[in-house]
Design a protein around this motif. Sequence first.
Motif, mmCIF file in Angstrom:
data_model
loop_
_atom_site.group_PDB
_atom_site.id
_atom_site.type_symbol
_atom_site.label_atom_id
_atom_site.label_comp_id
_atom_site.label_asym_id
_atom_site.label_seq_id
_atom_site.Cartn_x
_atom_site.Cartn_y
_atom_site.Cartn_z
ATOM 1 N N ASP A 1 40.460 55.020 28.486
ATOM 2 C CA ASP A 1 39.192 54.663 27.839
ATOM 3 C C ASP A 1 38.017 55.464 28.389
ATOM 4 N N ARG A 2 38.139 55.966 29.591
ATOM 5 C CA ARG A 2 37.037 56.673 30.256
ATOM 6 C C ARG A 2 37.155 58.195 30.205
ATOM 7 N N TRP B 1 37.187 54.001 40.064
ATOM 8 C CA TRP B 1 37.756 53.655 38.763
ATOM 9 C C TRP B 1 37.989 52.145 38.625
ATOM 10 N N CYS C 1 38.379 50.320 35.277
ATOM 11 C CA CYS C 1 39.543 50.636 34.442
ATOM 12 C C CYS C 1 40.683 49.661 34.741
#
Length: 158
Positions: A33-34, A108, A111
Amino acid sequence: MTASAEARDTALLAAQAAADKLATDVSIVDVSDRLAITDAFVLASAPNERQVQSIVDAVEERLREHGIKPVRREGVAESRWVLLDFIDVVVHVQHAEERAYYALERLWKDCPTIPFTDRAAHGRTGTGIPSADDGTGAAQPVPTSADGVSSDAETTGR
């Protein structure tokens, strides 16, 4: 958007290969998604450069057995933080000091993670007693002689 099934499978193969070489703190982060350039990061640590290299070699070998080759390798000469780029999956094998300093999990943290359980961990319970897998998934003691040497080298791979 979540990591593709192929990326998840590749990440799980890489994570298990690292765990089989006694990597510590093995985790998988779904960064799909990132980041547009990859789906997942596999993070693993080792206490010294020699073990970092051993883990890297094992991951490469395991994935090559499945027809997956890295397109880029970085940091191999120093073996403090080695990055293996398999396109959909990037494997980071770090010396424990680099892992603590750079704290990729913190970077992260937004996530999701992909669950990973070391299949062989039950054989490394810390009891000092070697064990073997009898196919049932339960660890079985390996017969040893009076001096503690395994009498079944084929079972333990020694």
